[in-house]
Design a protein around this motif. Structure first.
Motif, PDB file in Angstrom:
ATOM      1  N   GLY A   8      53.148 123.102 -23.782  1.00 53.17           N
ATOM      2  CA  GLY A   8      53.839 124.538 -24.020  1.00 53.17           C
ATOM      3  C   GLY A   8      53.656 124.963 -22.675  1.00 53.17           C
ATOM      4  O   GLY A   8      54.307 126.150 -22.613  1.00 53.17           O
ATOM      5  N   GLU A   9      52.677 124.929 -21.661  1.00 50.51           N
ATOM      6  CA  GLU A   9      52.464 125.686 -20.639  1.00 50.51           C
ATOM      7  C   GLU A   9      52.905 124.832 -19.239  1.00 50.51           C
ATOM      8  O   GLU A   9      52.312 123.658 -19.177  1.00 50.51           O
ATOM      9  CB  GLU A   9      51.054 126.305 -20.428  1.00 50.51           C
ATOM     10  N   PRO A  10      53.438 125.325 -18.569  1.00 50.34           N
ATOM     11  CA  PRO A  10      53.730 124.317 -17.183  1.00 50.34           C
ATOM     12  C   PRO A  10      52.421 124.228 -16.366  1.00 50.34           C
ATOM     13  O   PRO A  10      51.350 125.052 -16.594  1.00 50.34           O
ATOM     14  CB  PRO A  10      54.533 125.410 -16.480  1.00 50.34           C
ATOM     15  N   GLY A  11      52.327 123.283 -15.635  1.00 47.09           N
ATOM     16  CA  GLY A  11      51.309 122.789 -14.718  1.00 47.09           C
ATOM     17  C   GLY A  11      50.258 121.994 -15.230  1.00 47.09           C
ATOM     18  O   GLY A  11      50.270 121.434 -16.445  1.00 47.09           O
ATOM     19  N   ASN A  12      49.317 121.682 -14.355  1.00 50.45           N
ATOM     20  CA  ASN A  12      48.146 120.763 -15.060  1.00 50.45           C
ATOM     21  C   ASN A  12      47.187 120.725 -13.817  1.00 50.45           C
ATOM     22  O   ASN A  12      47.262 121.578 -12.603  1.00 50.45           O
ATOM     23  CB  ASN A  12      48.654 119.225 -14.971  1.00 50.45           C
ATOM     24  N   LEU A  13      45.905 120.486 -14.060  1.00 52.27           N
ATOM     25  CA  LEU A  13      44.989 120.001 -13.090  1.00 52.27           C
ATOM     26  C   LEU A  13      44.290 118.723 -12.889  1.00 52.27           C
ATOM     27  O   LEU A  13      44.100 118.098 -14.148  1.00 52.27           O
ATOM     28  CB  LEU A  13      43.734 121.058 -13.465  1.00 52.27           C
ATOM     29  N   HIS A  14      44.372 118.189 -12.030  1.00 51.25           N
ATOM     30  CA  HIS A  14      43.591 116.959 -11.733  1.00 51.25           C
ATOM     31  C   HIS A  14      42.328 117.098 -11.149  1.00 51.25           C
ATOM     32  O   HIS A  14      41.989 117.960 -10.012  1.00 51.25           O
ATOM     33  CB  HIS A  14      44.562 116.134 -10.524  1.00 51.25           C
ATOM     34  N   VAL A  15      41.149 116.445 -11.661  1.00 52.12           N
ATOM     35  CA  VAL A  15      40.007 116.398 -11.456  1.00 52.12           C
ATOM     36  C   VAL A  15      39.623 114.962 -10.812  1.00 52.12           C
ATOM     37  O   VAL A  15      39.763 114.035 -11.686  1.00 52.12           O
ATOM     38  CB  VAL A  15      38.988 116.680 -12.693  1.00 52.12           C
ATOM     39  N   ILE A  16      39.384 114.731  -9.687  1.00 47.61           N
ATOM     40  CA  ILE A  16      39.573 113.574  -9.169  1.00 47.61           C
ATOM     41  C   ILE A  16      37.960 113.525  -8.536  1.00 47.61           C
ATOM     42  O   ILE A  16      37.350 114.119  -7.873  1.00 47.61           O
ATOM     43  CB  ILE A  16      40.241 113.350  -7.713  1.00 47.61           C
ATOM     44  N   CYS A  17      37.473 112.202  -9.165  1.00 48.22           N
ATOM     45  CA  CYS A  17      35.803 111.687  -8.865  1.00 48.22           C
ATOM     46  C   CYS A  17      36.075 110.706  -7.889  1.00 48.22           C
ATOM     47  O   CYS A  17      36.407 109.571  -8.323  1.00 48.22           O
ATOM     48  CB  CYS A  17      35.599 111.420 -10.266  1.00 48.22           C
ATOM     49  N   LEU A  18      35.512 110.647  -6.729  1.00 46.20           N
ATOM     50  CA  LEU A  18      35.441 109.922  -5.693  1.00 46.20           C
ATOM     51  C   LEU A  18      34.274 109.244  -5.800  1.00 46.20           C
ATOM     52  O   LEU A  18      33.101 109.856  -5.933  1.00 46.20           O
ATOM     53  CB  LEU A  18      35.676 110.556  -4.160  1.00 46.20           C
ATOM     54  N   GLY A  19      34.300 107.954  -5.930  1.00 45.72           N
ATOM     55  CA  GLY A  19      32.879 107.042  -5.816  1.00 45.72           C
ATOM     56  C   GLY A  19      32.224 107.326  -7.091  1.00 45.72           C
ATOM     57  O   GLY A  19      30.893 107.491  -7.154  1.00 45.72           O
ATOM     58  N   PRO A  20      33.116 107.371  -8.156  1.00 51.15           N
ATOM     59  CA  PRO A  20      32.250 107.425  -9.549  1.00 51.15           C
ATOM     60  C   PRO A  20      31.169 106.279  -9.727  1.00 51.15           C
ATOM     61  O   PRO A  20      31.623 104.924  -9.499  1.00 51.15           O
ATOM     62  CB  PRO A  20      33.167 107.212 -10.551  1.00 51.15           C
ATOM     63  N   GLU A  21      30.051 106.617 -10.125  1.00 46.18           N
ATOM     64  CA  GLU A  21      28.912 105.492 -10.436  1.00 46.18           C
ATOM     65  C   GLU A  21      28.671 105.331 -11.959  1.00 46.18           C
ATOM     66  O   GLU A  21      28.015 104.269 -12.398  1.00 46.18           O
ATOM     67  CB  GLU A  21      27.627 105.943  -9.618  1.00 46.18           C
ATOM     68  N   PHE A  22      29.125 105.996 -12.542  1.00 48.15           N
ATOM     69  CA  PHE A  22      28.816 106.169 -14.063  1.00 48.15           C
ATOM     70  C   PHE A  22      29.657 106.931 -14.948  1.00 48.15           C
ATOM     71  O   PHE A  22      30.053 108.127 -14.361  1.00 48.15           O
ATOM     72  CB  PHE A  22      27.280 106.779 -14.694  1.00 48.15           C
ATOM     73  N   ILE A  23      30.528 106.295 -15.785  1.00 51.84           N
ATOM     74  CA  ILE A  23      31.429 106.926 -16.494  1.00 51.84           C
ATOM     75  C   ILE A  23      31.030 106.602 -18.231  1.00 51.84           C
ATOM     76  O   ILE A  23      31.289 105.711 -18.471  1.00 51.84           O
ATOM     77  CB  ILE A  23      33.054 106.427 -16.172  1.00 51.84           C
ATOM     78  N   HIS A  24      31.233 107.705 -19.081  1.00 53.97           N
ATOM     79  CA  HIS A  24      31.020 107.780 -20.263  1.00 53.97           C
ATOM     80  C   HIS A  24      31.725 108.725 -20.728  1.00 53.97           C
ATOM     81  O   HIS A  24      31.741 109.922 -20.663  1.00 53.97           O
ATOM     82  CB  HIS A  24      29.501 107.890 -20.639  1.00 53.97           C
ATOM     83  N   GLY A  25      32.607 108.326 -21.902  1.00 54.02           N
ATOM     84  CA  GLY A  25      33.241 109.263 -22.909  1.00 54.02           C
ATOM     85  C   GLY A  25      34.574 108.840 -23.059  1.00 54.02           C
ATOM     86  O   GLY A  25      34.740 107.722 -22.973  1.00 54.02           O
ATOM     87  N   PRO A  26      35.316 109.869 -24.067  1.00 55.20           N
ATOM     88  CA  PRO A  26      36.770 109.159 -24.520  1.00 55.20           C
ATOM     89  C   PRO A  26      37.668 109.423 -23.495  1.00 55.20           C
ATOM     90  O   PRO A  26      37.593 109.687 -22.298  1.00 55.20           O
ATOM     91  CB  PRO A  26      37.078 110.497 -25.324  1.00 55.20           C
ATOM     92  N   VAL A  27      38.862 108.731 -23.715  1.00 55.03           N
ATOM     93  CA  VAL A  27      39.786 108.671 -22.930  1.00 55.03           C
ATOM     94  C   VAL A  27      40.736 109.968 -23.014  1.00 55.03           C
ATOM     95  O   VAL A  27      41.674 110.170 -21.970  1.00 55.03           O
ATOM     96  CB  VAL A  27      40.801 107.165 -22.961  1.00 55.03           C
ATOM     97  N   GLN A  28      40.758 110.597 -24.024  1.00 59.78           N
ATOM     98  CA  GLN A  28      41.704 111.856 -24.389  1.00 59.78           C
ATOM     99  C   GLN A  28      40.812 112.669 -25.279  1.00 59.78           C
ATOM    100  O   GLN A  28      40.393 112.155 -26.049  1.00 59.78           O
ATOM    101  CB  GLN A  28      42.856 111.504 -24.703  1.00 59.78           C
TER     102      GLN A  28
END
Length: 115
Positions: free
Chosen positions: A48-68
């Motif tokens: 319901g609100e315009p806009g967004n934020l992209h958080v860009i991880c460059l060279g990720p070495e470890f990823i753990h978590g949900p997709v949403q």
């Protein structure tokens, strides 16, 4: 790390934290992962609100978590691999059990497609 690098790093972390705080409480999702260019993008929106934020991880070495997940509360920290080691960014949302260890983080607001 020299004094100039330390000052730059501290300023960058403050900027990241300001953006993450501004978008706290939004809906976060894994938006893009590219193995070839080694980056992960998380997108935060508020329904319901315009806009967004992209958080860009460059060279990720470890990823753990949900997709949403809802009600995001991302935090960023910097930690050295060990005494005198290379510093890495740690992006975390404790409630969502998300953790990303990465070489660098960038943020961009109002990326296409806009909701």
């Amino acid at each position: 790390m020299n004094q100039g690098s330390t000052v730059h790093l501290e300023k960058h972390v403050r900027t990241l934290r300001a953006f993450l705080e501004r978008w706290r409480g939004g809906v976060a999702r894994l938006w893009e992962f590219q193995a070839a260019h080694c980056h992960l993008t998380l997108r935060i929106e508020r329904p319901g609100e315009p806009g967004n934020l992209h958080v860009i991880c460059l060279g990720p070495e470890f990823i753990h978590g949900p997709v949403q997940w809802d009600n995001c509360a991302l935090e960023v920290h910097v930690k050295a691999d060990g005494p005198g080691g290379t510093e890495r960014y740690i992006l975390r949302d404790t409630q969502a059990s998300l953790e990303v260890k990465t070489e660098e983080i960038e943020v961009k607001e109002h990326c296409k497609p806009l909701a």
